[in-house]
Design a protein around this motif. Structure first.
Motif, PDB file in Angstrom:
ATOM      1  N   LYS A  16       0.315  -0.882   0.033  1.00  0.00           N
ATOM      2  CA  LYS A  16       0.162   0.175  -0.258  1.00  0.00           C
ATOM      3  C   LYS A  16       0.921   1.133   0.356  1.00  0.00           C
ATOM      4  O   LYS A  16       0.752   2.486  -1.179  1.00  0.00           O
ATOM      5  CB  LYS A  16      -0.936  -0.273   1.059  1.00  0.00           C
ATOM      6  CG  LYS A  16      -2.256  -0.737   0.861  1.00  0.00           C
ATOM      7  CD  LYS A  16      -3.325  -1.205   2.323  1.00  0.00           C
ATOM      8  CE  LYS A  16      -4.654  -0.980   1.718  1.00  0.00           C
ATOM      9  NZ  LYS A  16      -5.595  -1.374   2.864  1.00  0.00           N
ATOM     10  N   LEU A  17       2.000   1.268   0.885  1.00  0.00           N
ATOM     11  CA  LEU A  17       2.816   2.399   0.893  1.00  0.00           C
ATOM     12  C   LEU A  17       3.516   2.095  -0.355  1.00  0.00           C
ATOM     13  O   LEU A  17       3.154   4.113  -1.236  1.00  0.00           O
ATOM     14  CB  LEU A  17       4.059   2.480   2.548  1.00  0.00           C
ATOM     15  CG  LEU A  17       4.926   3.247   2.485  1.00  0.00           C
ATOM     16  CD1 LEU A  17       4.008   5.187   2.386  1.00  0.00           C
ATOM     17  CD2 LEU A  17       6.336   3.467   3.347  1.00  0.00           C
ATOM     18  N   VAL A  49       2.200   9.955   4.890  1.00  0.00           N
ATOM     19  CA  VAL A  49       2.315   8.328   5.720  1.00  0.00           C
ATOM     20  C   VAL A  49       2.725   8.155   7.124  1.00  0.00           C
ATOM     21  O   VAL A  49       2.452   6.763   7.212  1.00  0.00           O
ATOM     22  CB  VAL A  49       4.039   8.532   4.783  1.00  0.00           C
ATOM     23  CG1 VAL A  49       5.635   7.303   5.737  1.00  0.00           C
ATOM     24  CG2 VAL A  49       4.500   8.361   3.152  1.00  0.00           C
ATOM     25  N   LYS A  50       2.674   9.002   8.245  1.00  0.00           N
ATOM     26  CA  LYS A  50       2.522   8.431   8.727  1.00  0.00           C
ATOM     27  C   LYS A  50       1.506   8.267   9.367  1.00  0.00           C
ATOM     28  O   LYS A  50       1.061   7.039  10.333  1.00  0.00           O
ATOM     29  CB  LYS A  50       3.007  10.031  10.278  1.00  0.00           C
ATOM     30  CG  LYS A  50       2.891   9.228  11.344  1.00  0.00           C
ATOM     31  CD  LYS A  50       2.806  11.104  11.400  1.00  0.00           C
ATOM     32  CE  LYS A  50       3.713  10.823  12.982  1.00  0.00           C
ATOM     33  NZ  LYS A  50       3.757  12.208  14.374  1.00  0.00           N
ATOM     34  N   THR A  51       0.334   8.406   8.320  1.00  0.00           N
ATOM     35  CA  THR A  51      -0.967   7.952   9.119  1.00  0.00           C
ATOM     36  C   THR A  51      -0.970   6.203   7.912  1.00  0.00           C
ATOM     37  O   THR A  51      -2.184   5.607   8.239  1.00  0.00           O
ATOM     38  CB  THR A  51      -2.063   8.570   8.443  1.00  0.00           C
ATOM     39  OG1 THR A  51      -1.814   8.671   7.111  1.00  0.00           O
ATOM     40  CG2 THR A  51      -1.889   9.986   8.730  1.00  0.00           C
ATOM     41  N   LYS A  52      -0.378   5.928   7.644  1.00  0.00           N
ATOM     42  CA  LYS A  52      -0.117   4.804   6.422  1.00  0.00           C
ATOM     43  C   LYS A  52       1.111   3.617   6.991  1.00  0.00           C
ATOM     44  O   LYS A  52       1.024   2.714   6.567  1.00  0.00           O
ATOM     45  CB  LYS A  52       0.219   4.887   5.241  1.00  0.00           C
ATOM     46  CG  LYS A  52      -0.394   5.806   4.276  1.00  0.00           C
ATOM     47  CD  LYS A  52      -0.573   6.446   3.144  1.00  0.00           C
ATOM     48  CE  LYS A  52      -1.776   6.826   2.660  1.00  0.00           C
ATOM     49  NZ  LYS A  52      -2.916   6.234   2.519  1.00  0.00           N
ATOM     50  N   VAL A  53       1.540   3.769   8.225  1.00  0.00           N
ATOM     51  CA  VAL A  53       3.104   3.235   9.022  1.00  0.00           C
ATOM     52  C   VAL A  53       2.037   2.818  10.027  1.00  0.00           C
ATOM     53  O   VAL A  53       1.899   3.437  11.088  1.00  0.00           O
ATOM     54  CB  VAL A  53       4.256   3.554   8.695  1.00  0.00           C
ATOM     55  CG1 VAL A  53       4.113   3.687   7.088  1.00  0.00           C
ATOM     56  CG2 VAL A  53       3.868   4.588   9.444  1.00  0.00           C
ATOM     57  N   VAL A  60      10.513   4.136   8.539  1.00  0.00           N
ATOM     58  CA  VAL A  60      10.253   5.256   6.692  1.00  0.00           C
ATOM     59  C   VAL A  60      11.293   6.182   6.731  1.00  0.00           C
ATOM     60  O   VAL A  60      11.132   6.549   8.463  1.00  0.00           O
ATOM     61  CB  VAL A  60       9.074   5.694   6.363  1.00  0.00           C
ATOM     62  CG1 VAL A  60       8.589   6.492   5.052  1.00  0.00           C
ATOM     63  CG2 VAL A  60       8.327   4.234   6.856  1.00  0.00           C
ATOM     64  N   ARG A  61      12.197   6.756   6.086  1.00  0.00           N
ATOM     65  CA  ARG A  61      13.126   7.970   6.173  1.00  0.00           C
ATOM     66  C   ARG A  61      12.530   8.686   4.733  1.00  0.00           C
ATOM     67  O   ARG A  61      12.569   7.789   3.671  1.00  0.00           O
ATOM     68  CB  ARG A  61      14.585   7.231   6.360  1.00  0.00           C
ATOM     69  CG  ARG A  61      15.275   6.640   7.030  1.00  0.00           C
ATOM     70  CD  ARG A  61      16.280   6.013   7.902  1.00  0.00           C
ATOM     71  NE  ARG A  61      16.594   5.366   8.879  1.00  0.00           N
ATOM     72  CZ  ARG A  61      16.859   6.117   9.809  1.00  0.00           C
ATOM     73  NH1 ARG A  61      17.618   7.283   9.865  1.00  0.00           N
ATOM     74  NH2 ARG A  61      17.315   4.674  11.346  1.00  0.00           N
TER      75      ARG A  61
END
Length: 90
Positions: A16-17, A49-53, A60-61
């Motif tokens: 998904k990411l 992205v923070k809402t997806k992990v 993630v960087r």
């Protein structure tokens, strides 16, 4: 340019990411994307992205590089980073 790299153990979240990031840049390796976006756009992407992990499991960087960094990069086995066209003719 922003380099996004990630290590996500869960296949579903990782897929998904990756699909999400395809809307922002070009996948250059399995877990690496080159995104030609501004620093402000990177901050917005970071928030999305923070809402997806899962923070306790995923890594993630985001690396923001100045514009001249792409021109000064060296590659082996692929083309150097290239910004997408400013416009398309249809």
């Amino acid at each position: 340019m922003v380099i996004v790299v990630y290590d996500i153990p869960d296949d579903k979240r990782r897929t998904k990411l990756a699909q999400f990031l395809e809307g922002y840049g070009r996948r250059v390796q399995y877990s690496v994307f080159e995104c030609f976006i501004s620093l402000d756009e990177m901050r917005l992407l970071y928030a999305k992205v923070k809402t997806k992990v899962k923070l306790e499991e995923d890594n993630v960087r985001f690396y923001w590089l100045p514009p001249e960094a792409a021109a000064n990069s060296l590659t082996l086995g692929s083309e150097p980073p290239q910004a997408p066209p400013t416009y398309y003719i249809i």
